[in-house]
Scaffold this motif. Sequence first.
Motif, PDB file in Angstrom:
ATOM      1  N   LYS A   9     -32.224   4.887  50.347  1.00 42.87           N
ATOM      2  CA  LYS A   9     -32.566   6.042  51.174  1.00 42.87           C
ATOM      3  C   LYS A   9     -33.905   5.876  51.895  1.00 42.87           C
ATOM      4  N   LEU A  10     -34.756   4.989  51.385  1.00 44.04           N
ATOM      5  CA  LEU A  10     -36.047   4.773  52.033  1.00 44.04           C
ATOM      6  C   LEU A  10     -35.898   4.127  53.411  1.00 44.04           C
ATOM      7  N   GLY A  11     -34.852   3.302  53.546  1.00 43.92           N
ATOM      8  CA  GLY A  11     -34.645   2.618  54.819  1.00 43.92           C
ATOM      9  C   GLY A  11     -35.400   1.312  54.938  1.00 43.92           C
ATOM     10  N   TYR A  12     -36.094   0.920  53.883  1.00 45.94           N
ATOM     11  CA  TYR A  12     -36.813  -0.353  53.832  1.00 45.94           C
ATOM     12  C   TYR A  12     -36.967  -0.746  52.367  1.00 45.94           C
ATOM     13  N   ASP A  13     -37.414  -1.970  52.116  1.00 44.93           N
ATOM     14  CA  ASP A  13     -37.595  -2.454  50.752  1.00 44.93           C
ATOM     15  C   ASP A  13     -38.595  -1.573  50.017  1.00 44.93           C
ATOM     16  N   ALA A  14     -38.174  -0.993  48.898  1.00 40.70           N
ATOM     17  CA  ALA A  14     -39.042  -0.083  48.149  1.00 40.70           C
ATOM     18  C   ALA A  14     -40.324  -0.749  47.680  1.00 40.70           C
ATOM     19  N   LEU A  15     -40.318  -2.065  47.523  1.00 40.74           N
ATOM     20  CA  LEU A  15     -41.538  -2.766  47.122  1.00 40.74           C
ATOM     21  C   LEU A  15     -42.646  -2.616  48.158  1.00 40.74           C
ATOM     22  N   LEU A  16     -42.273  -2.270  49.378  1.00 40.39           N
ATOM     23  CA  LEU A  16     -43.237  -2.127  50.473  1.00 40.39           C
ATOM     24  C   LEU A  16     -43.710  -0.688  50.653  1.00 40.39           C
ATOM     25  N   LYS A  17     -43.301   0.216  49.776  1.00 41.02           N
ATOM     26  CA  LYS A  17     -43.687   1.620  49.917  1.00 41.02           C
ATOM     27  C   LYS A  17     -45.177   1.807  49.667  1.00 41.02           C
ATOM     28  N   THR A  18     -45.841   2.502  50.556  1.00 42.23           N
ATOM     29  CA  THR A  18     -47.270   2.795  50.419  1.00 42.23           C
ATOM     30  C   THR A  18     -47.449   4.210  49.882  1.00 42.23           C
ATOM     31  N   PRO A  19     -48.658   4.581  49.478  1.00 46.70           N
ATOM     32  CA  PRO A  19     -48.879   5.929  48.929  1.00 46.70           C
ATOM     33  C   PRO A  19     -48.503   7.064  49.873  1.00 46.70           C
ATOM     34  N   ASP A  20     -48.578   6.843  51.191  1.00 46.61           N
ATOM     35  CA  ASP A  20     -48.216   7.925  52.114  1.00 46.61           C
ATOM     36  C   ASP A  20     -46.724   7.937  52.452  1.00 46.61           C
ATOM     37  N   GLY A  21     -45.946   7.033  51.799  1.00 50.51           N
ATOM     38  CA  GLY A  21     -44.513   7.018  52.005  1.00 50.51           C
ATOM     39  C   GLY A  21     -44.024   6.121  53.111  1.00 50.51           C
ATOM     40  N   SER A  22     -44.947   5.491  53.832  1.00 48.84           N
ATOM     41  CA  SER A  22     -44.560   4.608  54.930  1.00 48.84           C
ATOM     42  C   SER A  22     -44.360   3.178  54.433  1.00 48.84           C
ATOM     43  N   LYS A  23     -43.794   2.351  55.283  1.00 44.69           N
ATOM     44  CA  LYS A  23     -43.601   0.936  54.985  1.00 44.69           C
ATOM     45  C   LYS A  23     -44.908   0.188  55.229  1.00 44.69           C
ATOM     46  N   SER A  24     -45.321  -0.638  54.278  1.00 49.44           N
ATOM     47  CA  SER A  24     -46.566  -1.391  54.419  1.00 49.44           C
ATOM     48  C   SER A  24     -46.513  -2.334  55.613  1.00 49.44           C
ATOM     49  N   ALA A  25     -47.665  -2.490  56.255  1.00 47.24           N
ATOM     50  CA  ALA A  25     -47.769  -3.424  57.384  1.00 47.24           C
ATOM     51  C   ALA A  25     -47.930  -4.854  56.917  1.00 47.24           C
ATOM     52  N   HIS A  26     -48.097  -5.050  55.608  1.00 52.36           N
ATOM     53  CA  HIS A  26     -48.333  -6.390  55.067  1.00 52.36           C
ATOM     54  C   HIS A  26     -47.012  -6.937  54.513  1.00 52.36           C
ATOM     55  N   SER A  27     -46.453  -7.901  55.205  1.00 51.65           N
ATOM     56  CA  SER A  27     -45.144  -8.448  54.851  1.00 51.65           C
ATOM     57  C   SER A  27     -45.293  -9.741  54.056  1.00 51.65           C
ATOM     58  N   MET A  28     -44.243 -10.120  53.342  1.00 55.22           N
ATOM     59  CA  MET A  28     -44.244 -11.368  52.582  1.00 55.22           C
ATOM     60  C   MET A  28     -42.844 -11.948  52.526  1.00 55.22           C
ATOM     61  N   LYS A  29     -42.730 -13.231  52.858  1.00 53.20           N
ATOM     62  CA  LYS A  29     -41.470 -13.955  52.754  1.00 53.20           C
ATOM     63  C   LYS A  29     -41.519 -14.884  51.545  1.00 53.20           C
ATOM     64  N   SER A  30     -40.438 -14.919  50.782  1.00 50.76           N
ATOM     65  CA  SER A  30     -40.355 -15.813  49.622  1.00 50.76           C
ATOM     66  C   SER A  30     -39.571 -17.061  50.000  1.00 50.76           C
ATOM     67  N   ARG A  31     -40.191 -18.201  49.811  1.00 44.75           N
ATOM     68  CA  ARG A  31     -39.523 -19.486  50.038  1.00 44.75           C
ATOM     69  C   ARG A  31     -39.746 -20.364  48.809  1.00 44.75           C
ATOM     70  N   ASN A  32     -39.215 -19.887  47.686  1.00 48.36           N
ATOM     71  CA  ASN A  32     -39.387 -20.614  46.434  1.00 48.36           C
ATOM     72  C   ASN A  32     -38.625 -21.933  46.465  1.00 48.36           C
ATOM     73  N   VAL A  33     -39.042 -22.849  45.598  1.00 46.44           N
ATOM     74  CA  VAL A  33     -38.406 -24.165  45.529  1.00 46.44           C
ATOM     75  C   VAL A  33     -36.974 -23.987  45.037  1.00 46.44           C
ATOM     76  N   ASP A  34     -35.998 -24.428  45.825  1.00 44.92           N
ATOM     77  CA  ASP A  34     -34.590 -24.289  45.463  1.00 44.92           C
ATOM     78  C   ASP A  34     -34.114 -25.404  44.538  1.00 44.92           C
ATOM     79  N   LEU A  35     -34.550 -26.617  44.784  1.00 47.43           N
ATOM     80  CA  LEU A  35     -34.093 -27.756  43.985  1.00 47.43           C
ATOM     81  C   LEU A  35     -35.223 -28.735  43.715  1.00 47.43           C
ATOM     82  N   LEU A  36     -35.743 -29.341  44.773  1.00 47.02           N
ATOM     83  CA  LEU A  36     -36.750 -30.389  44.594  1.00 47.02           C
ATOM     84  C   LEU A  36     -37.747 -30.342  45.737  1.00 47.02           C
TER      85      LEU A  36
END
Length: 401
Positions: free
Chosen positions: A203-230
């Motif tokens: 219902k938030l319309g965005y990733d809840a991990l990005l929720k800020t105290p005022d209810g908006s989406k954080s301007a600070h984004s992060m992409k995960s590119r973890n090691v898949d194999l080697l």
Amino acid sequence: MPAAKKYDLVLYGATGFTGTLAVKYLTSQYGTSINWAIAGRSKDKLEKLSTTHGGDCDILVADSLDEKGLTAIIKKTKVVASAAGPFARYGTLLVSLCAKLGCDYCDITGETNWVREMIALYDDVARATKARIVHHCGHDSIPWDLSAYLLANKLSEEFNGEKVKKFDFYDDIKSAPSGGTLETAFAIMFGKEKAYKFTEQKKLGYDALLKTPDGSKSAHSMKSRNVDLLNLSKSSSLPHRSFFFMAPVNANAVKRSNALNGYGNLTYTEGQSFPNIFATIWYILGYAVYGFCIYLPPLRFIMRKFILPKPGQGPSEEYMNSGYLHVLGVAKGENGNTVKSTMSFSVDPGYKDTARMLVESALALSVSEVECGGGVFTPGACQKEVLLDRLLETGTEFKYH
């Protein structure tokens, strides 16, 4: 003025494998110097645990779905530390009541979708009551979450406010899973938890991990590119890496902290490190065989029935004492500057030191001064240096390079 709380800490889920280790730690480290109690659904098991390992500490009884019993527990304590997983199955009501009643809470969950749901449901509630709800207070994901926080601050201090462009983590670890951890993993992959809809976060319309105290989406984004194999290292000062099972969980914990702390718009990469290519390939082959056995139902049944530990079971004391974790972190800034750190744990991080991390995370809120308002947090966005100091005083090592 609200009535004084009887306990500095109540440990919920105390009779499980990690919970028992936390009781042993509380008894040996603090004894009667703090006021604490153990809680869970089985009075008989709690009484036995209190007598055997808890120094006859107080016991409180309530099932995870017993609203009246849990409320009575919460009203007696400054903070609840929960080791009762899987948390999507057993933890929601406890979080709800802590948020509504203004009680601090810590747990050791690695269930990211459940954490997202808790943010969507209770972040606003907890801010209003000033309850500090802090997930990931164990091996999932304090070593990486705190390291990222410290590296981001160091980069900013050393290089005139420079923001982070990339985090790289190299995990040198010796640990083994418990039955509880495997139960959680199997529940998410194959059990009823796989079908959970977690509708509130959508219902938030965005990733809840990005929720800020005022209810908006954080301007600070992060992409995960973890090691898949080697991932072969191109630097003599950095080891080779392969995939690490908990890297996605750690990345999401840091994503939440970044949304609240503002490290930058960045990429996160993590993998398990090895001294040479041969050790790396051997690790990959071993996991390939394990994965094959787990994903085929007949083999999975045999593994769970006869080979893997059951809930409540885990590594031996001897094995845990031989365990360790060294997390090498590298933060690269927007202008190309870098800072490095290592956080080290000298015993098994998944259980023995997770018990310590959970206790110290909770005590940071109840007996130390933490400058953090209410809401749903990670350790790197709430307890921060206060928790680091408590960990350093009780066995963790940390250094910048």
